[in-house]
Design a protein around this motif. Sequence first.
Motif, short mmCIF file in Angstrom:
data_model
loop_
_atom_site.label_atom_id
_atom_site.label_comp_id
_atom_site.label_asym_id
_atom_site.label_seq_id
_atom_site.Cartn_x
_atom_site.Cartn_y
_atom_site.Cartn_z
N LEU A 130 -64.16 10.26 71.25
CA LEU A 130 -64.68 11.29 71.85
C LEU A 130 -64.54 11.29 73.42
N ALA A 131 -64.24 10.29 74.00
CA ALA A 131 -64.09 9.95 75.50
C ALA A 131 -62.59 10.78 75.95
N THR A 132 -61.90 10.71 74.93
CA THR A 132 -60.47 11.67 75.30
C THR A 132 -60.64 13.16 75.54
N VAL A 133 -61.87 13.42 75.01
CA VAL A 133 -62.33 14.90 75.08
C VAL A 133 -63.09 14.97 76.20
N VAL A 135 -63.85 12.75 78.77
CA VAL A 135 -63.48 12.28 79.99
C VAL A 135 -61.84 11.69 80.21
N PRO A 136 -60.94 12.63 79.77
CA PRO A 136 -59.52 12.41 79.49
C PRO A 136 -58.78 11.69 80.71
N GLY A 137 -59.60 11.76 81.90
CA GLY A 137 -58.75 11.28 82.95
C GLY A 137 -58.69 9.63 82.89
N LEU A 138 -59.50 9.12 81.83
CA LEU A 138 -59.63 7.52 81.80
C LEU A 138 -58.29 7.23 81.10
N PHE A 139 -57.72 8.02 80.49
CA PHE A 139 -56.58 7.65 79.41
C PHE A 139 -55.37 8.04 79.87
N TYR A 143 -51.42 8.62 75.45
CA TYR A 143 -52.33 8.18 74.38
C TYR A 143 -53.18 9.50 74.01
N LEU A 144 -53.58 10.60 74.91
CA LEU A 144 -54.51 11.26 74.55
C LEU A 144 -54.34 12.11 73.27
N SER A 145 -53.24 12.58 73.03
CA SER A 145 -53.15 13.04 71.59
C SER A 145 -53.34 12.31 70.59
N ASP A 146 -52.72 10.87 70.69
CA ASP A 146 -53.23 10.17 69.33
C ASP A 146 -54.45 9.68 69.23
N LEU A 147 -55.28 9.87 70.32
CA LEU A 147 -56.75 9.26 70.31
C LEU A 147 -57.79 10.57 69.98
N HIS A 148 -57.22 11.64 69.97
CA HIS A 148 -57.96 12.80 70.02
C HIS A 148 -58.76 12.78 68.82
N PRO A 149 -60.16 13.11 68.50
CA PRO A 149 -60.82 13.07 67.33
C PRO A 149 -60.13 13.82 65.99
#
Length: 256
Positions: A130-133, A135-139, A143-149
Amino acid sequence: MTFAFATPLICGLQLGCSVTARLPNADNIRVPRVVLAVLPLMFLIGYMVPTQAMVIPAPSLMSIDMKQIAIAIWQPWPAYVSILTTVAYYVLSPFFPNNHRASMSGLRWVYASAFANATLTHLVSWIVSLATVAVPGLFNEQYLSDLHPSKVFAIPLPWSGAKVETVAEGVHYFLRWDYLIGSAGVLLWALTLYSVAHKQILSTVSWPGLLVKVAVLTILTGPTGAAVELMWERDELVFKETGGSRQQAIKDKKSL
């Protein structure tokens, strides 16, 4: 055998064949005190250590061949835990005399450890995804796409026509269904044992309240966390009503 096949099968056999499922009491569900004392540590050694070795990145920190060996070594982790616990039982039993209070303390420690393990893994998975949605700036962007819910938790339906592009994606699909079916089997098993114990001992089960509790627990702790909590409550009820201090009080009353 996979988690989705073996776990519901074993749980179903236990429900159908074990007297502890049909007529639980303090005597037939009691676990040796030494087993309760060592089980969390044996789980740590038998499961956590091989798991940590398996998740070491390859090929940056280990070769692909070593990665495959680590995965193969991880597979029989239940056997490691069982063997280590059995050895500890025979070696350490003389140092753990029967003591109801100590046994109950050990039982609660085992359940607390299992509940914490199930809950933490569930929460960490959801929080990171959920953090990728939020606070995406942390990632790192890769990796954003692969870790998206939607990528991590979405369940591809067999009739959806979805096709995998890589072996890794296919394994991911398989593992999601494997976990979903296996954990649902564990939760249904725990719910059955919980309801049977309450019907036998208290002669009633509040199904609306129970189902709401299970739903909330599943959301917050995952299905296995919910199952652990149900089993914990069930065992506490059985020991309270059919053994321990209550049993002693009945004996004292009869002796008067």
